[in-house]
Structures are given as C-alpha cells and as structure tokens.
Design a protein around this motif. Structure first.
Motif, PDB file in Angstrom:
ATOM      1  N   VAL A 250     -11.482  -7.369  34.772  1.00 12.98           N
ATOM      2  CA  VAL A 250     -11.559  -7.936  36.119  1.00 12.98           C
ATOM      3  C   VAL A 250     -11.624  -9.450  36.053  1.00 12.98           C
ATOM      4  CG1 VAL A 250     -12.689  -5.889  37.061  1.00 12.98           C
ATOM      5  CG2 VAL A 250     -14.074  -7.770  36.170  1.00 12.98           C
ATOM      6  N   SER A 251     -11.557 -10.068  37.220  1.00 12.33           N
ATOM      7  CA  SER A 251     -11.635 -11.526  37.316  1.00 12.33           C
ATOM      8  C   SER A 251     -12.680 -11.929  38.344  1.00 12.33           C
ATOM      9  CB  SER A 251     -10.276 -12.109  37.701  1.00 12.33           C
ATOM     10  OG  SER A 251      -9.912 -11.688  39.001  1.00 12.33           O
ATOM     11  N   ILE A 252     -13.268 -13.100  38.126  1.00 11.89           N
ATOM     12  CA  ILE A 252     -14.251 -13.668  39.056  1.00 11.89           C
ATOM     13  C   ILE A 252     -13.873 -15.119  39.312  1.00 11.89           C
ATOM     14  CG2 ILE A 252     -16.661 -14.274  39.463  1.00 11.89           C
ATOM     15  CD1 ILE A 252     -17.511 -12.070  37.621  1.00 11.89           C
ATOM     16  N   LEU A 253     -13.853 -15.508  40.583  1.00  6.93           N
ATOM     17  CA  LEU A 253     -13.623 -16.900  40.960  1.00  6.93           C
ATOM     18  C   LEU A 253     -14.974 -17.543  41.272  1.00  6.93           C
ATOM     19  CD1 LEU A 253     -11.613 -19.183  41.581  1.00  6.93           C
ATOM     20  CD2 LEU A 253     -11.555 -18.362  43.949  1.00  6.93           C
TER      21      LEU A 253
ATOM     22  N   PRO B 269      -4.766 -11.122  40.236  1.00 10.57           N
ATOM     23  CA  PRO B 269      -5.733 -10.759  41.276  1.00 10.57           C
ATOM     24  C   PRO B 269      -7.087 -11.421  41.052  1.00 10.57           C
ATOM     25  CG  PRO B 269      -5.468  -8.965  39.710  1.00 10.57           C
ATOM     26  CD  PRO B 269      -4.432  -9.987  39.355  1.00 10.57           C
ATOM     27  N   VAL B 270      -7.712 -11.828  42.132  1.00 15.06           N
ATOM     28  CA  VAL B 270      -9.106 -12.287  42.098  1.00 15.06           C
ATOM     29  C   VAL B 270      -9.947 -11.141  42.649  1.00 15.06           C
ATOM     30  CG1 VAL B 270     -10.791 -13.933  43.004  1.00 15.06           C
ATOM     31  CG2 VAL B 270      -8.508 -14.721  42.339  1.00 15.06           C
ATOM     32  N   ASP B 271     -10.681 -10.481  41.772  1.00 12.26           N
ATOM     33  CA  ASP B 271     -11.429  -9.291  42.171  1.00 12.26           C
ATOM     34  C   ASP B 271     -12.763  -9.633  42.824  1.00 12.26           C
ATOM     35  OD1 ASP B 271      -9.540  -7.359  41.035  1.00 12.26           O
ATOM     36  OD2 ASP B 271     -10.173  -8.176  39.108  1.00 12.26           O
ATOM     37  N   TYR B 272     -13.437 -10.638  42.282  1.00 11.72           N
ATOM     38  CA  TYR B 272     -14.753 -11.009  42.805  1.00 11.72           C
ATOM     39  C   TYR B 272     -14.841 -12.535  42.914  1.00 11.72           C
ATOM     40  CZ  TYR B 272     -15.890  -6.265  41.283  1.00 11.72           C
ATOM     41  OH  TYR B 272     -15.888  -4.914  41.089  1.00 11.72           O
ATOM     42  N   TYR B 273     -15.788 -12.969  43.716  1.00 14.15           N
ATOM     43  CA  TYR B 273     -16.064 -14.398  43.790  1.00 14.15           C
ATOM     44  C   TYR B 273     -17.561 -14.626  43.854  1.00 14.15           C
ATOM     45  CZ  TYR B 273     -17.383 -14.266  48.734  1.00 14.15           C
ATOM     46  OH  TYR B 273     -18.033 -14.010  49.916  1.00 14.15           O
ATOM     47  N   VAL B 274     -17.989 -15.779  43.385  1.00 13.74           N
ATOM     48  CA  VAL B 274     -19.372 -16.232  43.518  1.00 13.74           C
ATOM     49  C   VAL B 274     -19.308 -17.659  44.035  1.00 13.74           C
ATOM     50  CG1 VAL B 274     -21.516 -16.785  42.333  1.00 13.74           C
ATOM     51  CG2 VAL B 274     -20.207 -14.781  41.629  1.00 13.74           C
ATOM     52  N   ARG B 275     -19.944 -17.902  45.177  1.00  7.90           N
ATOM     53  CA  ARG B 275     -19.971 -19.254  45.760  1.00  7.90           C
ATOM     54  C   ARG B 275     -21.386 -19.800  45.679  1.00  7.90           C
ATOM     55  NH1 ARG B 275     -18.578 -19.855  52.008  1.00  7.90           N
ATOM     56  NH2 ARG B 275     -20.420 -18.516  52.098  1.00  7.90           N
ATOM     57  N   VAL B 276     -21.536 -20.985  45.099  1.00 10.40           N
ATOM     58  CA  VAL B 276     -22.851 -21.623  44.988  1.00 10.40           C
ATOM     59  C   VAL B 276     -22.745 -23.058  45.489  1.00 10.40           C
ATOM     60  CG1 VAL B 276     -23.621 -20.203  43.055  1.00 10.40           C
ATOM     61  CG2 VAL B 276     -22.398 -22.321  42.606  1.00 10.40           C
TER      62      VAL B 276
ATOM     63  N   THR C 167     -21.764 -13.872  47.403  1.00  7.70           N
ATOM     64  CA  THR C 167     -20.847 -13.163  46.529  1.00  7.70           C
ATOM     65  C   THR C 167     -20.411 -11.854  47.178  1.00  7.70           C
ATOM     66  OG1 THR C 167     -20.576 -12.155  44.332  1.00  7.70           O
ATOM     67  CG2 THR C 167     -22.763 -12.014  45.340  1.00  7.70           C
ATOM     68  N   ASN C 168     -19.247 -11.349  46.776  1.00  9.68           N
ATOM     69  CA  ASN C 168     -18.799 -10.034  47.240  1.00  9.68           C
ATOM     70  C   ASN C 168     -19.115  -8.949  46.216  1.00  9.68           C
ATOM     71  OD1 ASN C 168     -16.939 -10.815  45.303  1.00  9.68           O
ATOM     72  ND2 ASN C 168     -15.175  -9.967  46.393  1.00  9.68           N
ATOM     73  N   MET C 169     -19.939  -9.303  45.204  1.00  7.85           N
ATOM     74  CA  MET C 169     -20.378  -8.323  44.212  1.00  7.85           C
ATOM     75  C   MET C 169     -21.685  -7.680  44.637  1.00  7.85           C
ATOM     76  SD  MET C 169     -19.707  -9.661  40.329  1.00  7.85           S
ATOM     77  CE  MET C 169     -20.045 -11.402  40.613  1.00  7.85           C
ATOM     78  N   THR C 170     -21.788  -6.380  44.418  1.00  4.35           N
ATOM     79  CA  THR C 170     -23.061  -5.702  44.611  1.00  4.35           C
ATOM     80  C   THR C 170     -23.924  -5.941  43.375  1.00  4.35           C
ATOM     81  OG1 THR C 170     -22.324  -3.636  43.587  1.00  4.35           O
ATOM     82  CG2 THR C 170     -21.911  -3.912  45.961  1.00  4.35           C
ATOM     83  N   PHE C 171     -25.197  -5.591  43.479  1.00  7.95           N
ATOM     84  CA  PHE C 171     -26.101  -5.770  42.348  1.00  7.95           C
ATOM     85  C   PHE C 171     -25.647  -4.943  41.151  1.00  7.95           C
ATOM     86  CE2 PHE C 171     -30.001  -4.497  40.019  1.00  7.95           C
ATOM     87  CZ  PHE C 171     -30.379  -5.738  39.561  1.00  7.95           C
TER      88      PHE C 171
END
Length: 386
Positions: free
Chosen positions: A78-81, A159-166, A267-271
């Motif tokens: 997978v990928s994370i932005l 594809p960008v599967d997940y993202y984390v914004r800080v 983020t769009n990731m669950t725990f």
C-alpha cells in the motif's frame, strides 16, 4: 556443646527466613512493576486507539480510483501520502492552508521495505481540482486532502491508499516528546518558529541535538539552497524521528507521543489499519529516500520547480514495481487526462523538449489563484514562501 549447636541452628534459620523474606519482597516489587507496565501498556493502547479514532477523517473514498479492489494493509502493498500543512493559530488558515511538506511512501510487505519520495512544494503540476497547472502546494488549499491526493495520483500514476495530515504543532510536539533528534545542520540559519515569529530560531552548522522548534526550522529553511535540499532535510528529520521513536528507552514517553500526534493529525486510516504498519518499524525500518529531480522555472514573477520528465518516469516505474503494480494504473482505471507538459501551445507558452518555456506574444502573466479560497503566499525577506 549442644547449646552452641542450637544457637548456630537458630542463626541459620533466621538467616534463611531473612533471605526468604528478601526474595519475597523482591518478587512482589517485580510483580507490581510488571502489572504496572502491563496496565500502562493497556492504557496506552486504549489512549492510542482513542487518539486515532478522534483523528479519523472520512475522505469519501472506499478505495483509490486507481485500484480495482479495496486494499488490506495486512496482506497488500500500500501507499501513504504524508501531508504537512502550514496551519497554525497565528495564520488562522485551517480552511485554506497549503501543503508545506508532501511525502509519498510505498510499503512492500514481503520485503518489509519502504520507499519515501519527497515532492517539492513548488512543483509545477496539473491540479485536477481546478483543471490547470499550479504549484502542487496549492492543491490542498483548493480542496484539502482529497484534491492533494488526486493531484499526486495524477502526477505519480500510482494509487494513494491512505493519507496522514499533520500541522506544525504535531511536528514540534512529536520531536519534543521523544527528547529531540540528532541532525546535521548544513549552515548557520535564522528561521521563524511555529507561530511565525521572525528569526526566533538560530542554529549554527554541525551535528547537534535539536528540539521540536529547532527541528521545524531545520526542515523548513531553504534561504541558502533550494526546495530539493529542503526535501532532503525533511526526510532526514522523518528518519531520525522514526529511529528514535522505535528505540524509546522509556514507555512513559509514548504517552506524550500519542498526545502530540493525536491532537494535530487527521487521517483516513483506522486504528487497526495503522497498527499493521508496526511490522515495518520492528523490522528495522528499511527506508529508501527518493527525490523528484527538476530545475528552476520562473516565467514571470512566480517561481516553480519544473520536474524532469525522464527522471519522473523512472521514479514512477520504481514505485509501481515496489507496489507490484504492472502497467499504467491510470490506463487501467479507464481515466484519461491532459498532460500538462504536452507540446501543444497554451496561453502561457509552449513546452519544448529541452525543458524550457518560450513565451508567445504578450509577456507572461501568471493566472492568479482563487482569491476567495487561497490567500496570497506570505514570503520572507528573501522572497521565499513561508
């Protein structure tokens, strides 16, 4: 004689009793310590779960448009932005913040490896949200994470599967929570702090341990070099934070770490999805850093970073292979888009093979961003965006 033997026997008995009592007390202390650690570990688990749950943000996608199926990070590559935004209370720009940092990470489960690509904030790219070429940093101001994801997918063809914004505060608080990080400062610098107080941070060149505010200044500065070098510094900081966090000497530091991230992250990731990435951390963090090559481009009053097309294509193939995606994801999805670097004339000019832009007719005038959505960029005394 008998009396002396009895006396020695009592002394031995008392000594054994004292020894047994000492062992028992030691075992009780160890037992209590273990219970405390286990209990604190459970507390941290619950706190981390709550922090991530509070940070969860539904981006309206079940999967990337470039995926044929919904991925599972337990079994899929997978990928994370990673999106670092220039948001703080002083700027009051929560709805119009730009992306100050963009890093695209791909994860290969079988290899236990990570490829981390730094995307320069001034890269001149096509932004689907507004249908024209712009600095990639503006995509977030136009449409938040969704617009940024679409722009990166369009640019990198994966594809960008997940993202984390800080935001800035997450950066500062995380570094402080782990007791600072070691970096190699390339030159003397004076930078603003996280609240934009001018020249509040002063660092001298050389290897040193920096706190959160100093690490932010180190990662943001580019007054004496360029966006590419800044991207390398940002990746140096990310690697330093990851290494330090993976080897924390005290479990109690995780409490501050969780609070630092949870209060300043979306983020769009669950725990549960986030927990699956622990494997990469425990495996020794095999991270390969990559940078998008290019050249300075300033057709008018605004500076851009013009990406080198052959190098970009090579990076795309590398990431596709790492994700084990064959062929073009964009073609698979059935979607097409106009190449912003085509050789067709535009109002701004014509792109030529050598990488230069030739202005046609009237002097080049940059199309202004939407004023109601994106404020003009703040610049320092050197003319660089903050």
């Amino acid at each position: 004689m008998v009396k002396q033997k009895n006396m020695r026997g009592r002394r031995v008995t008392r000594k054994k009793r004292k020894l047994r009592k000492g062992v028992l007390i030691t075992l009780i202390i160890i037992g209590l310590a273990l219970v405390s650690v286990v209990g604190y570990g459970s507390y941290l688990y619950v706190k981390a779960n709550n922090a991530v749950s509070d940070s969860y943000e539904d981006d309206g996608r079940e999967k990337s448009d470039l995926r044929d199926f919904e991925v599972d990070p337990n079994i899929d590559n997978v990928s994370i932005l990673i999106i670092g935004v220039d948001e703080n209370e002083h700027r009051n720009n929560a709805e119009t913040s730009r992306s100050d940092t963009l890093m695209l990470a791909t994860f290969n489960r079988d290899e236990g490896s990570v490829k981390l690509v730094s995307i320069p904030r001034d890269s001149y790219v096509y932004v689907p949200e507004v249908g024209r070429e712009e600095k990639i940093t503006h995509a977030h101001a136009y449409g938040g994470p969704k617009a940024t994801i679409e722009t990166v997918e369009n640019l990198m063809d994966i594809p960008v599967d997940y993202y984390v914004r800080v935001n800035f505060h997450a950066f500062v608080d995380v570094v402080d929570a782990i007791g600072g990080i070691d970096v190699d400062v390339p030159y003397e610098l004076k930078e603003s702090d996280s609240m934009d107080k001018g020249e509040a941070i002063h660092l001298l060149p050389g290897e040193q341990t920096v706190d959160g505010e100093e690490a932010l200044a180190f990662a943001r500065t580019r007054k004496l070099d360029n966006d590419i070098e800044r991207g390398k510094r940002q990746m140096e900081v990310v690697n330093a934070v990851a290494d330090k966090a993976a080897s924390l000497s005290s479990v109690f530091q995780f409490d501050d770490l969780i609070a630092a991230v949870g209060n300043n992250m979306n983020t769009n990731m669950t725990f549960n999805e986030m927990m699956t990435f622990i494997k990469y951390a425990t495996g020794g963090l095999d991270i390969e850093d990559l940078t998008l090559e290019g050249s300075d481009y300033q057709p008018g009053s605004t500076y851009y970073w013009l990406l080198d097309e052959p190098a970009l294509e090579e990076t795309k193939r590398m990431l596709q292979n790492h994700l084990e995606i064959s062929g073009s994801s964009a073609e698979k999805s059935g979607e097409t888009y106009e190449d912003p670097n085509s050789e067709e004339p535009t109002e701004e000019g014509t792109y030529e093979e050598e990488g230069s832009y030739e202005e046609q007719g009237e002097p080049y005038q940059e199309e202004e961003p939407y004023q109601e959505e994106v404020p003009q960029e703040e610049t320092d005394e050197y003319g660089n965006p903050l």
